[in-house]
Design an enzyme around this catalytic site. Structure first.
Site, PDB file in Angstrom:
ATOM      1  N   GLU A  90       0.888  -1.174   0.000  1.00 41.49           N
ATOM      2  CA  GLU A  90       0.000   0.000   0.000  1.00 41.49           C
ATOM      3  C   GLU A  90       0.917   1.213   0.000  1.00 41.49           C
ATOM      4  OE1 GLU A  90      -2.828   0.179   3.306  1.00 41.49           O
ATOM      5  OE2 GLU A  90      -2.511   2.345   3.367  1.00 41.49           O
ATOM      6  N   ARG A 116       1.338  10.191   0.778  1.00 41.76           N
ATOM      7  CA  ARG A 116       1.839  11.197   1.713  1.00 41.76           C
ATOM      8  C   ARG A 116       3.070  11.870   1.144  1.00 41.76           C
ATOM      9  NH1 ARG A 116       1.717   7.526   7.135  1.00 41.76           N
ATOM     10  NH2 ARG A 116      -0.235   6.548   6.523  1.00 41.76           N
ATOM     11  N   LYS A 160     -10.787  -0.858   7.054  1.00 51.03           N
ATOM     12  CA  LYS A 160      -9.543  -0.669   7.794  1.00 51.03           C
ATOM     13  C   LYS A 160      -9.906  -0.197   9.212  1.00 51.03           C
ATOM     14  CE  LYS A 160      -5.614   2.532   7.703  1.00 51.03           C
ATOM     15  NZ  LYS A 160      -4.552   3.064   6.838  1.00 51.03           N
TER      16      LYS A 160
HETATM   17  C1  3PG Z   1      -1.365   3.870   7.949  1.00 55.32           C
HETATM   18  O1  3PG Z   1      -1.264   4.793   7.201  1.00 55.32           O
HETATM   19  O2  3PG Z   1      -2.076   2.916   7.701  1.00 55.32           O
HETATM   20  C2  3PG Z   1      -0.636   3.921   9.232  1.00 55.32           C
HETATM   21  O3  3PG Z   1       0.034   5.115   9.393  1.00 55.32           O
HETATM   22  C3  3PG Z   1       0.317   2.825   9.392  1.00 55.32           C
HETATM   23  O4  3PG Z   1       0.500   2.726  10.738  1.00 55.32           O
HETATM   24  P1  3PG Z   1       1.897   2.277  11.344  1.00 55.32           P
HETATM   25  O5  3PG Z   1       2.913   3.243  10.774  1.00 55.32           O
HETATM   26  O6  3PG Z   1       1.742   2.415  12.829  1.00 55.32           O
HETATM   27  O7  3PG Z   1       2.153   0.870  10.910  1.00 55.32           O
END
Ligand code: 3PG
Length: 213
Positions: free
Chosen positions: A40, A44, A128
């Site tokens: 994924e 960002r 999610k």
């Molecule tokens: C996301 O965008 O799904 C989360 O920021 C991922 O979370 P994590 O960095 O704590 O794994």
């Protein structure tokens, strides 16, 4: 097999923040070699769209989706680049509607029963759960799942090799998302061997949990 079934088959979705699309091919190789041909790529960074293009052309067998999709324009850009699914941190109706109208699997983020109801209202039942750890972790998900036995979750946020098992054991969980496999700094520093090892370790955990029933 549907895209969401493929995600379920992998059990873990590497969430990626990539700053330079020139790293995408080595990242893809590390994930594929580690046993997780799936990613994924979060919107960002400016490199997200180009990284998706590189991954989908270099690794046609890989299931590449877009994350942190907040606008219809980003969803369009993601799909144009080759994304096969769209993930958002929250429930964004225009993004969900656009994806549904274009047959793009969409996984909106939810944290509360009200948000789950909004997603169910659109016919979506793979969601999610974000931010999973901060929202109470596997025990919260178990409690929510009791009220929504037909909803399937991809918890994300604060998951790593240390607590992955707890989430995978929740009956409603199809897969877990997380950035611990391919952290931004590891990609930026070219530490692809470590990404491959972290990926292989996650695959081993998924296999062990599923083998134990
Ligand atoms: C996301 O965008 O799904 C989360 O920021 C991922 O979370 P994590 O960095 O704590 O794994």
């Amino acid at each position: 097999m549907t895209v969401l079934e493929q995600i379920g088959g992998h059990g873990v979705v590497p969430v990626v923040v990539i700053d330079d699309a020139d790293h995408a091919e080595r990242l893809g190789k590390a994930l594929v070699t580690g046993g997780l041909p799936c990613a994924e790529i979060t919107f960002r960074t400016r490199a997200a769209q180009a990284a998706i293009e590189v991954l989908t052309s270099a690794f046609p067998e890989m299931l590449v989706g877009a994350g942190t999709v907040m606008t219809v324009e980003q969803a369009q850009a993601a799909v144009a680049a080759g994304s096969r699914f769209v993930v958002s941190p929250g429930f964004d109706e225009p993004v969900v509607d656009w994806c549904l109208a274009h047959d793009v699997p969409v996984v909106p983020g939810v944290m509360t029963p009200t948000e789950i109801n909004m997603a169910l209202g659109k016919g979506l039942n793979v969601l999610k759960f974000f931010p999973a750890e901060a929202a109470g972790g596997a025990s919260t998900l178990n409690a929510i799942g009791a009220a929504y036995p037909d909803v399937r979750f991809i918890p994300t946020g604060g998951i790593d090799a240390g607590n992955l098992v707890d989430y995978l054991r929740v009956p409603t969980v199809v897969a877990c998302g997380g950035s611990w496999l391919a952290r931004r700094e590891l990609i930026a520093n070219g530490e692809f061997r470590q990404i491959e090892q972290l990926t292989a370790a996650a695959v081993d955990i998924v296999r062990a949990v599923r083998a134990s029933g």
